[in-house]
Design a protein around this motif. Structure first.
Motif, PDB file in Angstrom:
ATOM      1  N   GLY A   1       0.791  -1.219   0.000  1.00 40.48           N
ATOM      2  CA  GLY A   1       0.000   0.000   0.000  1.00 40.48           C
ATOM      3  C   GLY A   1       0.823   1.269   0.000  1.00 40.48           C
ATOM      4  N   ASP A   2       2.145   1.135   0.160  1.00 38.28           N
ATOM      5  CA  ASP A   2       3.002   2.327   0.167  1.00 38.28           C
ATOM      6  C   ASP A   2       3.879   2.421  -1.072  1.00 38.28           C
ATOM      7  OD1 ASP A   2       4.817   0.301   0.658  1.00 38.28           O
ATOM      8  OD2 ASP A   2       5.530   1.101   2.560  1.00 38.28           O
ATOM      9  N   GLN A   3       3.657   1.519  -2.037  1.00 33.19           N
ATOM     10  CA  GLN A   3       4.404   1.482  -3.297  1.00 33.19           C
ATOM     11  C   GLN A   3       5.893   1.226  -3.086  1.00 33.19           C
ATOM     12  OE1 GLN A   3       2.663   5.378  -4.587  1.00 33.19           O
ATOM     13  NE2 GLN A   3       1.991   4.234  -6.379  1.00 33.19           N
ATOM     14  N   LEU A   4       6.201   0.620  -1.944  1.00 29.91           N
ATOM     15  CA  LEU A   4       7.591   0.334  -1.583  1.00 29.91           C
ATOM     16  C   LEU A   4       7.754  -1.086  -1.055  1.00 29.91           C
ATOM     17  CD1 LEU A   4      10.436   1.664  -1.223  1.00 29.91           C
ATOM     18  CD2 LEU A   4       9.719   2.262   1.109  1.00 29.91           C
ATOM     19  N   HIS A   5       6.828  -1.505  -0.201  1.00 30.45           N
ATOM     20  CA  HIS A   5       6.930  -2.817   0.446  1.00 30.45           C
ATOM     21  C   HIS A   5       5.899  -3.795  -0.121  1.00 30.45           C
ATOM     22  CE1 HIS A   5       8.653  -0.048   3.489  1.00 30.45           C
ATOM     23  NE2 HIS A   5       9.514  -1.040   3.657  1.00 30.45           N
ATOM     24  N   PRO A   6       6.286  -5.051  -0.297  1.00 29.31           N
ATOM     25  CA  PRO A   6       5.326  -6.058  -0.755  1.00 29.31           C
ATOM     26  C   PRO A   6       4.332  -6.448   0.346  1.00 29.31           C
ATOM     27  CG  PRO A   6       7.594  -6.686  -1.276  1.00 29.31           C
ATOM     28  CD  PRO A   6       7.665  -5.542  -0.293  1.00 29.31           C
ATOM     29  N   ASN A   7       3.255  -7.092  -0.076  1.00 28.23           N
ATOM     30  CA  ASN A   7       2.318  -7.721   0.845  1.00 28.23           C
ATOM     31  C   ASN A   7       2.627  -9.218   0.920  1.00 28.23           C
ATOM     32  OD1 ASN A   7       1.377  -8.738  -1.596  1.00 28.23           O
ATOM     33  ND2 ASN A   7      -0.445  -7.429  -1.654  1.00 28.23           N
ATOM     34  N   ASP A   8       1.769  -9.982   1.577  1.00 27.14           N
ATOM     35  CA  ASP A   8       2.011 -11.419   1.731  1.00 27.14           C
ATOM     36  C   ASP A   8       2.190 -12.108   0.380  1.00 27.14           C
ATOM     37  OD1 ASP A   8       1.677 -11.007   4.437  1.00 27.14           O
ATOM     38  OD2 ASP A   8      -0.278 -11.988   4.569  1.00 27.14           O
ATOM     39  N   GLU A   9       1.317 -11.788  -0.569  1.00 25.63           N
ATOM     40  CA  GLU A   9       1.413 -12.418  -1.883  1.00 25.63           C
ATOM     41  C   GLU A   9       2.724 -12.052  -2.561  1.00 25.63           C
ATOM     42  OE1 GLU A   9      -1.016 -12.752  -6.145  1.00 25.63           O
ATOM     43  OE2 GLU A   9      -1.883 -11.645  -4.459  1.00 25.63           O
ATOM     44  N   GLY A  10       3.120 -10.793  -2.449  1.00 29.52           N
ATOM     45  CA  GLY A  10       4.375 -10.367  -3.047  1.00 29.52           C
ATOM     46  C   GLY A  10       5.575 -11.082  -2.460  1.00 29.52           C
ATOM     47  N   TYR A  11       5.566 -11.257  -1.148  1.00 31.43           N
ATOM     48  CA  TYR A  11       6.685 -11.972  -0.524  1.00 31.43           C
ATOM     49  C   TYR A  11       6.748 -13.419  -0.996  1.00 31.43           C
ATOM     50  CZ  TYR A  11       7.741  -8.058   2.589  1.00 31.43           C
ATOM     51  OH  TYR A  11       8.120  -6.831   3.088  1.00 31.43           O
ATOM     52  N   GLY A  12       5.594 -14.025  -1.232  1.00 28.52           N
ATOM     53  CA  GLY A  12       5.594 -15.376  -1.780  1.00 28.52           C
ATOM     54  C   GLY A  12       6.195 -15.441  -3.159  1.00 28.52           C
ATOM     55  N   VAL A  13       5.904 -14.442  -3.989  1.00 27.87           N
ATOM     56  CA  VAL A  13       6.472 -14.378  -5.350  1.00 27.87           C
ATOM     57  C   VAL A  13       7.989 -14.210  -5.279  1.00 27.87           C
ATOM     58  CG1 VAL A  13       6.564 -12.957  -7.440  1.00 27.87           C
ATOM     59  CG2 VAL A  13       4.352 -13.507  -6.380  1.00 27.87           C
ATOM     60  N   MET A  14       8.461 -13.397  -4.357  1.00 25.45           N
ATOM     61  CA  MET A  14       9.900 -13.224  -4.184  1.00 25.45           C
ATOM     62  C   MET A  14      10.570 -14.546  -3.828  1.00 25.45           C
ATOM     63  SD  MET A  14       9.876  -9.595  -2.112  1.00 25.45           S
ATOM     64  CE  MET A  14      11.619  -9.688  -1.642  1.00 25.45           C
ATOM     65  N   ALA A  15       9.963 -15.286  -2.905  1.00 22.27           N
ATOM     66  CA  ALA A  15      10.528 -16.585  -2.498  1.00 22.27           C
ATOM     67  C   ALA A  15      10.586 -17.548  -3.674  1.00 22.27           C
ATOM     68  CB  ALA A  15       9.704 -17.166  -1.358  1.00 22.27           C
TER      69      ALA A  15
END
Length: 262
Positions: A241-255
């Motif tokens: 929501g801050d255009q800087l940090h991922p959410n839960d789904e984003g962190y999963g994609v990173m992993a």
């Protein structure tokens, strides 16, 4: 695992991990019976680490800032990208992220610079054979804003200076026998870290990470996390929501991206 601490007198200032994204409980008196913990916090106090023996020597250390720390993940749910990577690989994953941390400069708020603390937070740890470096965005972006007084020092840094910091991490990691994987910086367009100069430097740094061949491997988080319609911004589905940090789904994609790189 639960760790209970008891202090029989006032301690004075406490060391703490400010943004643990997990709940700690506290109360007055000796509470060894498990009752009376009437206050809670999402910070961890005093305890800096718990050492265990997994019987393996293929641990992965994630070395970074608030994105590695897990800012934007659901508190208490273990949805940081370190948690996601551990669940996907079955390997021990050590989270060496500090919110606000800088690669090149010490900060009174956000800790010792990355090129120094890597010794304590990664290189001295037993059982680690790989480190993933995702650090430098704050070095580039802090000088773009005057909103946060904690964003000091905030010298204007060049891509060459950031790359020099990466080369120091690579040199020291390899000297300890570690595979050093470089991660490109996530898109941060529209955030308080963004500006014309930050855009230029981040593009140059990411291109070096991709093309230099100096890391043992590369995970291109910038591309997998980008909005297809505007590659300088996080994909809306992955944005906390801050255009800087991922959410839960984003962190999963990173992993998942790291799994493909290992």
């Amino acid at each position: 695992m639960a760790v209970t601490l008891y202090f029989d007198s006032a301690t004075g200032p406490a060391t703490f991990h400010a943004q643990a994204f997990a709940t700690s409980y506290r109360g007055t008196g000796c509470l060894l019976d498990g009752e009376g913990f009437s206050e809670s916090s999402e910070s961890w106090y005093f305890l800096s680490a718990v050492e265990t023996d997994s019987g393996r020597a293929d641990g992965i250390a994630l070395f970074g800032d608030s994105i590695t720390d897990g800012f934007g993940s659901t508190p208490g749910a273990d949805r940081r990208w370190s948690d996601a990577l551990a669940s996907r690989t079955g390997r021990a994953v050590l989270n060496a992220g500090i919110g606000g941390n800088l690669l090149l400069n010490d900060s009174a708020w956000y800790g010792e610079r990355g090129v120094r603390r890597v010794e304590r937070d990664v290189l001295q740890l037993a059982g680690v054979d790989t480190v993933v470096v995702l650090l430098g965005l704050n070095d580039i972006g802090f000088s773009e804003t005057d909103v946060q007084p904690t964003y000091k020092p905030a010298p204007v840094v060049s891509s060459g200076e950031v790359i020099g910091g990466y080369r120091e991490l690579i040199r020291r990691g390899r000297a300890c026998g570690l595979a050093v994987i470089g991660a490109t910086l996530l898109p941060f367009g529209g955030s308080d870290h963004w500006g014309e100069r930050a855009a230029k430097v981040s593009h140059e740094v990411n291109e070096w990470v991709r093309c230099s061949g100096e890391f043992s491997g590369v995970v291109d988080l910038n591309r997998v996390m980008a909005d297809p319609g505007d590659p300088d911004r996080l994909h809306p589905a992955y944005d906390f929501g801050d255009q800087l940090h991922p959410n839960d789904e984003g962190y999963g994609v990173m992993a998942e991206a790291v799994v493909r790189c290992l």
